[in-house]
Design a protein around this motif. Structure first.
Motif, PDB file in Angstrom:
ATOM      1  N   VAL A 121      -2.263 -59.685  23.939  1.00 40.31           N
ATOM      2  CA  VAL A 121      -2.656 -59.566  22.406  1.00 40.31           C
ATOM      3  C   VAL A 121      -4.075 -59.605  21.986  1.00 40.31           C
ATOM      4  O   VAL A 121      -4.450 -58.589  21.394  1.00 40.31           O
ATOM      5  CB  VAL A 121      -1.518 -60.240  21.385  1.00 40.31           C
ATOM      6  CG1 VAL A 121      -2.562 -60.277  19.300  1.00 40.31           C
ATOM      7  CG2 VAL A 121      -0.525 -59.563  21.024  1.00 40.31           C
ATOM      8  N   ILE A 122      -4.605 -60.480  22.741  1.00 41.69           N
ATOM      9  CA  ILE A 122      -6.206 -61.002  22.641  1.00 41.69           C
ATOM     10  C   ILE A 122      -6.879 -59.443  23.047  1.00 41.69           C
ATOM     11  O   ILE A 122      -7.677 -59.074  23.234  1.00 41.69           O
ATOM     12  CB  ILE A 122      -6.154 -62.164  23.085  1.00 41.69           C
ATOM     13  CG1 ILE A 122      -5.105 -63.303  22.830  1.00 41.69           C
ATOM     14  CG2 ILE A 122      -7.656 -62.428  23.492  1.00 41.69           C
ATOM     15  CD1 ILE A 122      -5.134 -64.547  23.252  1.00 41.69           C
ATOM     16  N   TYR A 125      -6.519 -56.852  20.955  1.00 41.20           N
ATOM     17  CA  TYR A 125      -7.429 -57.500  19.870  1.00 41.20           C
ATOM     18  C   TYR A 125      -9.028 -56.697  20.495  1.00 41.20           C
ATOM     19  O   TYR A 125      -9.162 -56.277  19.525  1.00 41.20           O
ATOM     20  CB  TYR A 125      -6.556 -58.603  19.202  1.00 41.20           C
ATOM     21  CG  TYR A 125      -8.044 -58.939  18.575  1.00 41.20           C
ATOM     22  CD1 TYR A 125      -7.450 -58.660  17.550  1.00 41.20           C
ATOM     23  CD2 TYR A 125      -9.205 -59.087  18.550  1.00 41.20           C
ATOM     24  CE1 TYR A 125      -8.513 -58.504  15.889  1.00 41.20           C
ATOM     25  CE2 TYR A 125     -10.193 -60.000  17.466  1.00 41.20           C
ATOM     26  CZ  TYR A 125      -9.493 -59.466  16.078  1.00 41.20           C
ATOM     27  OH  TYR A 125     -10.181 -59.509  14.880  1.00 41.20           O
ATOM     28  N   LYS A 126      -9.622 -57.690  21.239  1.00 38.60           N
ATOM     29  CA  LYS A 126     -10.978 -57.004  21.945  1.00 38.60           C
ATOM     30  C   LYS A 126     -11.130 -55.436  21.564  1.00 38.60           C
ATOM     31  O   LYS A 126     -12.330 -55.626  21.581  1.00 38.60           O
ATOM     32  CB  LYS A 126     -10.900 -58.253  22.819  1.00 38.60           C
ATOM     33  CG  LYS A 126     -11.409 -59.390  22.924  1.00 38.60           C
ATOM     34  CD  LYS A 126     -11.851 -60.549  23.684  1.00 38.60           C
ATOM     35  CE  LYS A 126     -11.319 -61.589  23.293  1.00 38.60           C
ATOM     36  NZ  LYS A 126     -11.798 -62.511  24.323  1.00 38.60           N
ATOM     37  N   MET A 128      -9.585 -53.224  20.906  1.00 43.51           N
ATOM     38  CA  MET A 128      -9.979 -52.066  19.662  1.00 43.51           C
ATOM     39  C   MET A 128     -11.043 -52.224  19.321  1.00 43.51           C
ATOM     40  O   MET A 128     -11.626 -51.286  18.111  1.00 43.51           O
ATOM     41  CB  MET A 128      -8.336 -52.362  18.600  1.00 43.51           C
ATOM     42  CG  MET A 128      -6.861 -52.014  19.157  1.00 43.51           C
ATOM     43  SD  MET A 128      -6.560 -50.551  19.093  1.00 43.51           S
ATOM     44  CE  MET A 128      -6.741 -50.156  21.405  1.00 43.51           C
ATOM     45  N   ARG A 129     -11.224 -53.861  18.645  1.00 45.90           N
ATOM     46  CA  ARG A 129     -12.540 -53.492  18.431  1.00 45.90           C
ATOM     47  C   ARG A 129     -14.045 -53.131  18.682  1.00 45.90           C
ATOM     48  O   ARG A 129     -14.827 -52.710  18.141  1.00 45.90           O
ATOM     49  CB  ARG A 129     -12.997 -55.563  17.938  1.00 45.90           C
ATOM     50  CG  ARG A 129     -12.211 -55.922  17.319  1.00 45.90           C
ATOM     51  CD  ARG A 129     -12.572 -56.011  15.919  1.00 45.90           C
ATOM     52  NE  ARG A 129     -12.718 -57.067  14.816  1.00 45.90           N
ATOM     53  CZ  ARG A 129     -12.581 -57.256  13.799  1.00 45.90           C
ATOM     54  NH1 ARG A 129     -13.581 -55.406  13.084  1.00 45.90           N
ATOM     55  NH2 ARG A 129     -11.815 -58.284  12.683  1.00 45.90           N
ATOM     56  N   TYR A 134      -9.775 -50.223  15.950  1.00 51.70           N
ATOM     57  CA  TYR A 134      -9.070 -51.629  15.347  1.00 51.70           C
ATOM     58  C   TYR A 134      -9.159 -51.732  13.229  1.00 51.70           C
ATOM     59  O   TYR A 134      -9.641 -50.795  12.627  1.00 51.70           O
ATOM     60  CB  TYR A 134      -9.829 -52.942  14.867  1.00 51.70           C
ATOM     61  CG  TYR A 134      -9.080 -53.825  14.213  1.00 51.70           C
ATOM     62  CD1 TYR A 134      -8.317 -55.036  14.887  1.00 51.70           C
ATOM     63  CD2 TYR A 134     -10.057 -54.550  12.855  1.00 51.70           C
ATOM     64  CE1 TYR A 134      -7.776 -55.758  13.507  1.00 51.70           C
ATOM     65  CE2 TYR A 134      -9.446 -55.241  12.397  1.00 51.70           C
ATOM     66  CZ  TYR A 134      -8.558 -56.046  12.752  1.00 51.70           C
ATOM     67  OH  TYR A 134      -8.001 -57.272  11.790  1.00 51.70           O
ATOM     68  N   ASN A 135      -7.910 -51.764  13.290  1.00 57.22           N
ATOM     69  CA  ASN A 135      -7.821 -51.430  11.064  1.00 57.22           C
ATOM     70  C   ASN A 135      -7.456 -49.858  10.755  1.00 57.22           C
ATOM     71  O   ASN A 135      -7.264 -49.593   9.887  1.00 57.22           O
ATOM     72  CB  ASN A 135      -8.409 -51.545  10.512  1.00 57.22           C
ATOM     73  CG  ASN A 135      -7.922 -51.895   9.609  1.00 57.22           C
ATOM     74  OD1 ASN A 135      -6.529 -52.103   8.758  1.00 57.22           O
ATOM     75  ND2 ASN A 135      -8.834 -51.607   8.031  1.00 57.22           N
ATOM     76  N   PHE A 211       1.732 -55.971  16.879  1.00 57.29           N
ATOM     77  CA  PHE A 211       0.663 -54.917  16.811  1.00 57.29           C
ATOM     78  C   PHE A 211       0.187 -54.370  15.106  1.00 57.29           C
ATOM     79  O   PHE A 211      -0.994 -54.323  14.889  1.00 57.29           O
ATOM     80  CB  PHE A 211       0.644 -54.137  17.712  1.00 57.29           C
ATOM     81  CG  PHE A 211       0.784 -54.244  19.247  1.00 57.29           C
ATOM     82  CD1 PHE A 211      -0.135 -55.596  20.187  1.00 57.29           C
ATOM     83  CD2 PHE A 211       1.925 -54.167  19.915  1.00 57.29           C
ATOM     84  CE1 PHE A 211      -0.039 -55.948  20.845  1.00 57.29           C
ATOM     85  CE2 PHE A 211       1.336 -54.194  21.525  1.00 57.29           C
ATOM     86  CZ  PHE A 211       0.981 -55.077  22.262  1.00 57.29           C
ATOM     87  N   VAL A 214      -1.531 -58.130  13.303  1.00 54.17           N
ATOM     88  CA  VAL A 214      -2.240 -58.245  14.508  1.00 54.17           C
ATOM     89  C   VAL A 214      -3.623 -57.024  14.047  1.00 54.17           C
ATOM     90  O   VAL A 214      -4.871 -57.325  13.825  1.00 54.17           O
ATOM     91  CB  VAL A 214      -1.974 -58.332  15.671  1.00 54.17           C
ATOM     92  CG1 VAL A 214      -3.693 -58.695  16.082  1.00 54.17           C
ATOM     93  CG2 VAL A 214      -1.278 -59.946  15.936  1.00 54.17           C
ATOM     94  N   LEU A 215      -3.120 -55.761  14.616  1.00 48.03           N
ATOM     95  CA  LEU A 215      -4.709 -54.434  14.108  1.00 48.03           C
ATOM     96  C   LEU A 215      -4.438 -54.186  13.407  1.00 48.03           C
ATOM     97  O   LEU A 215      -5.640 -52.878  12.777  1.00 48.03           O
ATOM     98  CB  LEU A 215      -4.319 -54.101  15.507  1.00 48.03           C
ATOM     99  CG  LEU A 215      -3.609 -54.551  16.826  1.00 48.03           C
ATOM    100  CD1 LEU A 215      -3.297 -53.514  17.634  1.00 48.03           C
ATOM    101  CD2 LEU A 215      -5.014 -54.862  17.127  1.00 48.03           C
ATOM    102  N   GLU A 217      -5.293 -54.306   9.564  1.00 49.07           N
ATOM    103  CA  GLU A 217      -6.053 -54.984   8.760  1.00 49.07           C
ATOM    104  C   GLU A 217      -5.700 -54.792   7.249  1.00 49.07           C
ATOM    105  O   GLU A 217      -5.545 -55.843   5.763  1.00 49.07           O
ATOM    106  CB  GLU A 217      -7.723 -55.747   8.591  1.00 49.07           C
ATOM    107  CG  GLU A 217      -8.362 -56.802   7.830  1.00 49.07           C
ATOM    108  CD  GLU A 217      -9.431 -57.120   7.939  1.00 49.07           C
ATOM    109  OE1 GLU A 217      -9.975 -57.384   6.880  1.00 49.07           O
ATOM    110  OE2 GLU A 217      -9.413 -56.607   8.832  1.00 49.07           O
TER     111      GLU A 217
END
Length: 275
Positions: A121-122, A125-126, A128-129, A134-135, A211, A214-215, A217
């Motif tokens: 997950v972590i 997440y990074k 995707m950023r 992300y989002n 996911f 978390v991903l 928003e």
């Protein structure tokens, strides 16, 4: 001897009937609960509603289930299509062609079966950023598809190995290329197992929560599992509306399975006979 022969099918039918009842009763209870009030749910959870609250389903839809349902359908169809197609492309050479690093590639893909989604997950997440995914629905589709590929590839490889290699040889003699053999011979013969992979992937992506939570928003992009959590209030919760939302959100999955049922059953026995 005849009596014993008749007793076995009857016993099997009895066992399967009991199993069917065990599976159907909770579903029936959930549907009926969606028409109850909160008071009826807690005072008489297993009774027929005194007053049928059709408004629960309307409230669930207006609370955002309609939007979440649309998002889930888009994500699930896209992720299922991508993962199934890539798995078909990967399984064919790994099961029917010889090339260097074949074994390493198989181990690499199968290693994905041992990777727990929670452990990534972590890092995802990074990632995707960094990639501006992300989002976004695209980012969620890619991640959901990636986690479905290893299992689907494993199933397809097992089936492809059961297809007679003489078909490939005959096609090569007739001048067919590897791609033509795959598209015109292997793929048509693989419809049952492809349907099985699609159903398994569809169910997994549809119910995926981690996911999506978390991903994503934005509320306008969230999927059904996250939406059902959002139906629970901070202080009070209308549980019958939540149950109604669960019934609505389960309909596409049930419909998809009923449409693909015949191919799925054929896919369960696909590859059991060699050649």
């Amino acid at each position: 001897m005849k009596a014993r022969t008749k007793a076995v099918p009857l016993a099997c039918h009895l066992v399967f009937t009991i199993l069917a009842i065990i599976i159907i009763l909770p579903l029936l209870w959930m549907i009926i609960t969606g028409f109850k009030s909160n008071r009826d749910l807690f005072l008489s959870p297993f009774s027929i509603p005194k007053k049928w609250m059709f408004s629960n389903y309307i409230d669930a839809w207006q609370s955002g289930i309609g939007v979440y349902l649309k998002n889930s359908i888009i994500v699930t169809i896209a992720a299922t299509a991508v993962s199934t197609f890539i798995s078909c492309l990967a399984a064919y050479p790994l099961s029917r062609l010889n090339f260097k690093a074949k074994r390493v590639t198989v181990y690499f893909i199968m290693g994905g079966l041992m990777l727990a989604p929670q452990s990534s997950v972590i890092s995802l997440y990074k990632m995707m950023r960094l990639t501006d995914l992300y989002n976004t629905t695209t980012g969620l589709v890619l991640i959901d598809a990636a986690f479905r590929i290893p299992f689907a590839t494993f199933l397809l490889m097992t089936f492809y190995k059961s297809i007679s290699y003489s078909l490939d040889e005959s096609a090569f003699i007739d001048g067919a290329s590897t791609w033509e053999i795959f598209m015109k011979i292997i793929m048509p013969l693989s419809k049952p197992i492809i349907a099985s992979c699609a159903i398994v992937s569809f169910r997994a992506v549809w119910n995926e929560l981690l996911f999506a939570n978390v991903l994503l928003e934005s509320d306008t992009k969230k999927t059904v599992p996250v939406g059902l959590i959002n139906l629970q209030g901070m202080t009070t919760t209308n549980w019958t509306v939540v149950v109604a939302g669960m019934v609505i959100s389960s309909l596409p999955l049930v419909i998809f399975f009923l449409v693909m049922e015949k191919q799925f059953v054929r896919g369960l026995t696909a590859g059991s006979v060699k050649g």
